[in-house]
Design a protein around this motif. Structure first.
Motif, PDB file in Angstrom:
ATOM      1  N   VAL A 158     -10.842 -64.110 -11.604  1.00 30.67           N
ATOM      2  CA  VAL A 158     -12.002 -64.772 -11.008  1.00 30.67           C
ATOM      3  C   VAL A 158     -11.796 -64.935  -9.511  1.00 30.67           C
ATOM      4  N   GLN A 159     -10.602 -65.348  -9.133  1.00 30.11           N
ATOM      5  CA  GLN A 159     -10.278 -65.539  -7.717  1.00 30.11           C
ATOM      6  C   GLN A 159     -10.439 -64.243  -6.930  1.00 30.11           C
ATOM      7  N   ARG A 160      -9.934 -63.145  -7.470  1.00 32.75           N
ATOM      8  CA  ARG A 160     -10.026 -61.865  -6.770  1.00 32.75           C
ATOM      9  C   ARG A 160     -11.472 -61.411  -6.626  1.00 32.75           C
ATOM     10  N   ASP A 161     -12.265 -61.652  -7.666  1.00 28.68           N
ATOM     11  CA  ASP A 161     -13.689 -61.314  -7.566  1.00 28.68           C
ATOM     12  C   ASP A 161     -14.381 -62.174  -6.516  1.00 28.68           C
ATOM     13  N   ASN A 162     -14.058 -63.453  -6.485  1.00 25.78           N
ATOM     14  CA  ASN A 162     -14.705 -64.372  -5.542  1.00 25.78           C
ATOM     15  C   ASN A 162     -14.327 -64.087  -4.103  1.00 25.78           C
ATOM     16  N   ARG A 163     -13.053 -63.788  -3.879  1.00 23.76           N
ATOM     17  CA  ARG A 163     -12.529 -63.756  -2.510  1.00 23.76           C
ATOM     18  C   ARG A 163     -12.267 -62.347  -1.991  1.00 23.76           C
TER      19      ARG A 163
ATOM     20  N   SER B 259     -13.988 -68.112 -17.362  1.00 26.91           N
ATOM     21  CA  SER B 259     -14.578 -68.061 -16.025  1.00 26.91           C
ATOM     22  C   SER B 259     -14.196 -69.259 -15.161  1.00 26.91           C
ATOM     23  N   GLN B 260     -13.858 -70.381 -15.797  1.00 29.98           N
ATOM     24  CA  GLN B 260     -13.468 -71.569 -15.051  1.00 29.98           C
ATOM     25  C   GLN B 260     -12.631 -72.478 -15.946  1.00 29.98           C
TER      26      GLN B 260
ATOM     27  N   ASP C 233     -11.714 -74.340  -7.497  1.00 32.16           N
ATOM     28  CA  ASP C 233     -12.171 -73.861  -8.806  1.00 32.16           C
ATOM     29  C   ASP C 233     -11.524 -72.544  -9.214  1.00 32.16           C
ATOM     30  N   ASP C 234     -11.193 -71.683  -8.235  1.00 32.73           N
ATOM     31  CA  ASP C 234     -10.672 -70.359  -8.578  1.00 32.73           C
ATOM     32  C   ASP C 234      -9.178 -70.199  -8.280  1.00 32.73           C
TER      33      ASP C 234
END
Length: 343
Positions: free
Chosen positions: A132-137, A219-220, A113-114
């Motif tokens: 989004v990816q950086r926030d998630n991971r 966001s997605q 998803d990211d």
């Protein structure tokens, strides 16, 4: 100059990266990685060079290093990954955690998803998923993917047809042996033969297409609702994936309108981007791999044989699978990342 590294530099796709980067106006090779068995050897000894141009002298004596973040210089700005997916799923995240931006041809995480899955001429805005990816991971780096070589052959034409209400797609592929790697299909398997199955290929075409054609909402990615059905076949051509596509449309465009839409497909102002993106043929027996795989320096998509059907349109499309479909696709994503300030 932007300093780059190539992970898995000795393999078939890695060698294409070396070829494409050898005279690149913006990217400069700073490191080449391979397995521990090859590390410490000059590139000319570590790689069994099989590309159709001589090994570039600038890299021939470069010492190959192991595929770890610690072995790559800190001042590398961008990493190209041509690793086998089984290796990439273990090590690419290590590079991203270490702050490197990775443009990867490997199939792992394409559906995450990211993780941006990008064809620059089709969905460049999906790169914004990096935030989004950086926030998630919790990464300082980033991971960006290009699609499968069979998917990338078809999707530029589908993106064009979406203006006519793309509803359902059926595709049958005739895929070159180079897509399986140098040792992937033996001569006894493929000569005088067609293999009507390529493991995992059909699922990749059916899912990656929908993600690429989807909309990023901040966001997605909202995947496109088109239904895609694929049948993938290995044939005895060296390079160039030819695909027969049936697209069902809500509108009723003429053949002339389809050709006009293909001819007007948008390209990108990037060094490796072809112009035009889609080269068209009126002849019913084109495109053909041997004649048309090097259009646009191997980066263009060819389309021809367009016919109306009761539900839409049928046509043939072709792209060079190790150039447009692999190393060239990652290179183009790297150019987009560089231009848009992600490095």
């Amino acid at each position: 100059m932007t300093r780059v590294a190539v992970l898995g530099a000795t393999g078939a796709v890695g060698q294409r990266f070396i070829q494409l980067l050898s005279d690149h106006p913006t990217f400069e090779i700073a490191a080449l990685t391979a397995s521990a068995d090859s590390a410490g050897s000059p590139y000319r000894e570590a790689a069994k060079w099989r590309v159709d141009t001589p090994i570039p002298e600038a890299v021939a004596d470069v010492e190959v290093v192991e595929t770890t973040p610690e072995a790559v210089p800190d001042d590398v700005d961008l990493i190209f990954s041509s690793l086998p997916s089984s290796v990439a799923e273990r090590v690419e995240s290590d590079f991203c955690e270490a702050g490197y931006v990775v443009s990867s041809n490997s199939s792992n995480e394409r559906g995450a998803d990211d993780v941006p899955l990008v064809i620059p001429e089709i969905n460049p805005d999906h790169l914004d998923l990096i935030e989004v990816q950086r926030d998630n991971r919790g990464w300082d780096g980033a991971l960006v993917k290009n699609p499968n070589c069979s998917t990338i052959t078809m999707v530029p034409t589908l993106a064009t047809l979406d203006a006519f209400g793309l509803e359902r797609v059926h595709v049958s592929t005739l895929q070159a042996v180079s897509g399986a790697g140098y040792s992937g299909v033996t001569s006894m398997e493929i000569l005088d033969n067609v293999i009507p199955y390529i493991g995992g290929e059909e699922e990749k075409m059916e899912t990656e297409s929908r993600k690429l054609l989807g909309e990023f909402d901040g966001s997605q990615v909202q995947w496109h609702d088109v239904e895609v059905s694929a049948s993938c076949n290995r044939v005895a051509t060296l390079d160039g994936h030819l695909e027969n596509v049936w697209a069902e449309l809500s509108d009723d465009p003429t053949v002339a309108e389809i050709y006009a839409a293909f001819d007007d497909a948008a390209t990108q102002d990037l060094h490796s981007a072809p112009d035009p993106l889609i080269e068209t043929f009126d002849e019913p027996d084109r495109p053909q791999p041997r004649l048309d795989r090097f259009l646009g320096n191997g980066m263009a998509v060819a389309a021809g044989g367009v016919q109306e059907t009761p539900a839409g349109v049928q046509y043939n499309t072709l792209a060079h699978n190790t150039l447009r479909g692999a190393a060239g696709a990652s290179l183009l994503n790297g150019e987009l990342l560089d231009r848009n300030g992600w490095l």
